[in-house]
Design a protein around this motif. Structure first.
Motif, PDB file in Angstrom:
ATOM      1  N   UNK A  95      44.771  42.168  34.633  1.00  0.00           N
ATOM      2  CA  UNK A  95      43.776  42.593  35.606  1.00  0.00           C
ATOM      3  C   UNK A  95      42.573  41.653  35.641  1.00  0.00           C
ATOM      4  N   UNK A  96      42.151  41.159  34.496  1.00  0.00           N
ATOM      5  CA  UNK A  96      40.985  40.267  34.518  1.00  0.00           C
ATOM      6  C   UNK A  96      41.293  38.972  35.262  1.00  0.00           C
ATOM      7  N   UNK A  97      42.526  38.475  35.150  1.00  0.00           N
ATOM      8  CA  UNK A  97      42.906  37.277  35.902  1.00  0.00           C
ATOM      9  C   UNK A  97      42.932  37.566  37.404  1.00  0.00           C
ATOM     10  N   UNK A  98      43.413  38.745  37.771  1.00  0.00           N
ATOM     11  CA  UNK A  98      43.434  39.142  39.177  1.00  0.00           C
ATOM     12  C   UNK A  98      42.016  39.171  39.738  1.00  0.00           C
ATOM     13  N   UNK A  99      41.106  39.758  38.986  1.00  0.00           N
ATOM     14  CA  UNK A  99      39.722  39.853  39.441  1.00  0.00           C
ATOM     15  C   UNK A  99      39.085  38.475  39.574  1.00  0.00           C
ATOM     16  N   UNK A 100      39.409  37.562  38.671  1.00  0.00           N
ATOM     17  CA  UNK A 100      38.914  36.189  38.811  1.00  0.00           C
ATOM     18  C   UNK A 100      39.458  35.552  40.085  1.00  0.00           C
ATOM     19  N   UNK A 111      32.436  37.898  39.796  1.00  0.00           N
ATOM     20  CA  UNK A 111      31.606  37.214  38.805  1.00  0.00           C
ATOM     21  C   UNK A 111      32.088  37.512  37.387  1.00  0.00           C
ATOM     22  N   UNK A 112      32.169  36.490  36.564  1.00  0.00           N
ATOM     23  CA  UNK A 112      32.726  36.623  35.220  1.00  0.00           C
ATOM     24  C   UNK A 112      32.023  37.710  34.413  1.00  0.00           C
ATOM     25  N   UNK A 113      30.693  37.790  34.558  1.00  0.00           N
ATOM     26  CA  UNK A 113      29.948  38.759  33.753  1.00  0.00           C
ATOM     27  C   UNK A 113      30.228  40.204  34.170  1.00  0.00           C
ATOM     28  N   UNK A 157      34.752  41.734  47.463  1.00  0.00           N
ATOM     29  CA  UNK A 157      35.893  41.638  48.390  1.00  0.00           C
ATOM     30  C   UNK A 157      37.234  41.688  47.661  1.00  0.00           C
ATOM     31  N   UNK A 158      37.585  42.855  47.135  1.00  0.00           N
ATOM     32  CA  UNK A 158      38.830  43.025  46.398  1.00  0.00           C
ATOM     33  C   UNK A 158      39.918  43.491  47.359  1.00  0.00           C
ATOM     34  N   UNK A 205      33.277  45.226  32.994  1.00  0.00           N
ATOM     35  CA  UNK A 205      32.924  46.511  33.568  1.00  0.00           C
ATOM     36  C   UNK A 205      33.876  46.934  34.674  1.00  0.00           C
ATOM     37  N   UNK A 206      34.327  45.968  35.477  1.00  0.00           N
ATOM     38  CA  UNK A 206      35.284  46.263  36.543  1.00  0.00           C
ATOM     39  C   UNK A 206      36.623  46.715  35.964  1.00  0.00           C
ATOM     40  N   UNK A 207      37.048  46.063  34.898  1.00  0.00           N
ATOM     41  CA  UNK A 207      38.296  46.447  34.239  1.00  0.00           C
ATOM     42  C   UNK A 207      38.189  47.871  33.703  1.00  0.00           C
TER      43      UNK A 207
END
Length: 205
Positions: free
Chosen positions: A48-53, A58-60, A34-35, A64-66
């Motif tokens: 970007x990694x903070x945004x995704x969190x 999921x952290x793992x 749900x982005x 890959x998402x980045x």
């Protein structure tokens, strides 16, 4: 020799919001997560990694998402991005005074460079993947005397480097917030920057 002036990229020099929203939404569809592209584009700045969190990815899966976001970026984001009012003129004003221009951004460096190239921005150096006080690393390395940005994190970065912090309200932070963080001056847009720069640095540039 003139001074070096640093600029943030997203919502300081460029408006990448439509493409950023589209890329994040596409990543959400592709990943089944749900982005929220609109929420992301409205608050550009943090890594970007903070945004995704923040979207509870999921952290793992974050590395890959980045990587996937960065891969789709050139085709989805770069073509729809425009320079903000006053951006070209602000860079030109620094150059006309014999100075150097530096972009320091939290964005992935190669994609930041694509924007600079696509829009023909007169920038000497692009440094990516630095956020908030981390930006001081690049500002100090390039002896930047001024740093211009739209986010509270940009003001913190400028102060950490001993550079004059200049805010613009073209991003998510308003005048009150930027001033409270320590901005020396806050503009509604970069259209106000050239006159301020000339008056402030004409004697030394």
């Amino acid at each position: 020799m003139g001074i070096t002036v640093g600029f943030d990229l997203d919502m300081t020099l460029i408006d990448a919001r439509p493409g950023m929203a589209a890329a994040m939404n596409a990543l959400g569809v592709e990943s089944g997560l749900p982005l929220d592209g609109d929420a992301f584009a409205a608050n550009l700045g943090p890594p970007l990694d903070d945004i995704l969190r923040g979207f509870e990815a999921p952290e793992e899966r974050i590395p890959g998402l980045v990587d996937r976001f960065r891969a789709m970026y050139p085709e989805v984001v770069v073509p729809s991005t425009v320079a903000l009012p006053g951006a070209v003129e602000s860079l030109r004003a620094v150059r006309a005074a014999g100075g150097r221009t530096l972009v320091v951004t939290g964005k992935y460096g190669p994609n930041a460079q694509l924007h600079v190239d696509a829009l023909g921005l007169d920038v000497d150096e692009v440094v990516g993947e630095l956020w908030s006080t981390q930006k001081a690393e690049a500002l100090l390395a390039h002896d930047a005397r001024v740093y211009v940005g739209d986010h509270a994190g940009d003001i913190r970065g400028a102060l950490a480097a001993g550079a004059i912090p200049v805010g613009v309200t073209t991003g998510p932070c308003d005048r009150t917030l930027l001033l409270s963080e320590g901005a020396e001056v806050v503009f509604e847009s970069l259209t106000e920057f050239p006159e301020w720069f000339e008056k402030t640095f004409a004697a030394v540039a």
